[in-house]
Design an enzyme around this catalytic site. Structure first.
Site, PDB file in Angstrom:
ATOM      1  CG  MET A   7       4.724  -3.062  -4.562  1.00 34.34           C
ATOM      2  SD  MET A   7       5.628  -1.777  -5.420  1.00 34.34           S
ATOM      3  CE  MET A   7       4.322  -0.657  -5.849  1.00 34.34           C
TER       4      MET A   7
ATOM      5  CG  HIS B 216      -3.466  -5.767  -2.256  1.00 37.56           C
ATOM      6  ND1 HIS B 216      -3.645  -4.474  -1.841  1.00 37.56           N
ATOM      7  CD2 HIS B 216      -2.488  -5.731  -3.198  1.00 37.56           C
ATOM      8  CE1 HIS B 216      -2.811  -3.692  -2.490  1.00 37.56           C
ATOM      9  NE2 HIS B 216      -2.102  -4.412  -3.328  1.00 37.56           N
TER      10      HIS B 216
HETATM   11  O1  PAF Z   1       1.584  -4.457  -8.704  1.00 36.09           O
HETATM   12  C1  PAF Z   1       2.400  -4.331  -7.765  1.00 36.09           C
HETATM   13  O2  PAF Z   1       2.044  -4.100  -6.617  1.00 36.09           O
HETATM   14  C2  PAF Z   1       3.888  -4.461  -8.041  1.00 36.09           C
HETATM   15  O3  PAF Z   1       4.219  -3.940  -9.281  1.00 36.09           O
HETATM   16  C3  PAF Z   1       4.419  -5.902  -7.900  1.00 36.09           C
HETATM   17  C4  PAF Z   1       3.798  -6.848  -8.907  1.00 36.09           C
HETATM   18  C5  PAF Z   1       4.137  -6.410  -6.497  1.00 36.09           C
HETATM   19  C6  PAF Z   1       5.931  -5.926  -8.119  1.00 36.09           C
HETATM   20  O4  PAF Z   1       6.592  -5.119  -7.201  1.00 36.09           O
END
Ligand code: PAF
Length: 274
Positions: A18, A25
């Protein structure tokens, strides 16, 4: 693009995010870059998984910085659709129907009704669009990960994503122990210090679980009391559950403790495996 990859036998790795990317990430993306020929990263603040409008509005967004970071790491494609590109109006306004086999009835699911319907809706759509060979998710959102495994391996959708493999990636922490989260951006320096008590308590509980006569119930309560004793923190839940069924357990074998804590107005989650 996806078709070209399939035709030439190139493997595709997908990291759904997101945005407001941080080192957690980045660790997923690095792994996806290393393990696949082509790496897709989606950046989409999915409105259908927010049951709180304010949380959706305040969710940090910085696509410029995200795109720059992804380029340095070597991601090949960034997919950043608008909600209108992702969903029809009807899809946006009706709950996505899915049989969770009860995995949505506990913890986050109980606190955030409809949240996981939105997660499954967006993640399944991304899987159909990108057709990845591997998809990478962080263990910080442990319940989400358990639900995605269920979706791909055991639900009515199982088998519809080809040979897709879900890759579980460990929580990335600051040196202080704080679990990295996009929501940490909303913490002041003082709140960040206060929040350290969360991971500290979870780590201490590994030792408490080894004490003679320790029970799951007692350790669970001790974690809640210890965190609540810190000014500025308020536990929403701490549950020690089985790692697969997510149901309460009375043994520490294959158990995980999942916590949600309010630090001021910011809702933080973390977990620890026993
Ligand atoms: O973990 C997240 O950032 C969100 O829930 C995801 C998996 C990208 C789905 O929108």
């Amino acid at each position: 693009m996806v078709e070209a990859c399939k035709a030439t036998g190139k493997t595709i790795g997908l990291v759904p995010t997101m945005g407001a990317l941080h080192e957690g990430h980045a660790s997923l993306v690095r792994r996806a870059v290393n393990e696949n020929n082509v790496c897709f990263v989606s950046v989409f603040v999915n409105p259908t998984q927010f049951n709180n409008k304010e949380d959706l509005a305040k969710y940090p967004r910085n696509i410029q910085r995200d795109a720059e970071l992804l380029e340095t790491i070597g991601a090949d494609f960034v997919f950043a659709p608008t909600p209108e590109e992702m969903y029809s109006e009807e899809e946006m306004n009706t709950t996505f129907d899915f049989d969770f086999a009860g995995l949505d009835k506990v913890m986050e699911g109980k606190m955030r009704p409809g949240h996981f319907n939105g997660v499954v809706q967006v993640v399944s759509r991304l899987f159909y669009l990108v057709q990845p060979d591997k998809a990478y998710f962080g263990e910080k959102d442990f319940q989400q990960l358990a639900i995605i495994h269920h979706m791909v391996e055991r639900s009515s959708m199982a088998g519809t994503f080809g040979n897709l493999q879900i890759i579980d990636c460990p929580i990335v922490r600051e040196a202080s122990g704080l679990a990295l989260s996009s929501r940490n951006e909303r913490l002041s320096e003082a709140e960040k210090k206060t929040a350290l008590a969360i991971s500290k308590t979870l780590f201490a509980s590994l030792e408490w679980a080894k004490e003679e006569g320790a029970t799951v119930e007692a350790v669970q309560q001790r974690v809640i009391d210890t965190i609540n004793a810190v000014e500025g923190l308020e536990v929403e839940y701490y549950e020690i559950v089985d790692q697969t069924s997510l149901l309460p357990t009375n043994t520490f074998d294959h158990a995980i403790g999942c916590v949600t804590v309010y630090c001021g107005p910011v809702r933080l989650i973390d977990n620890i495996k026993y």
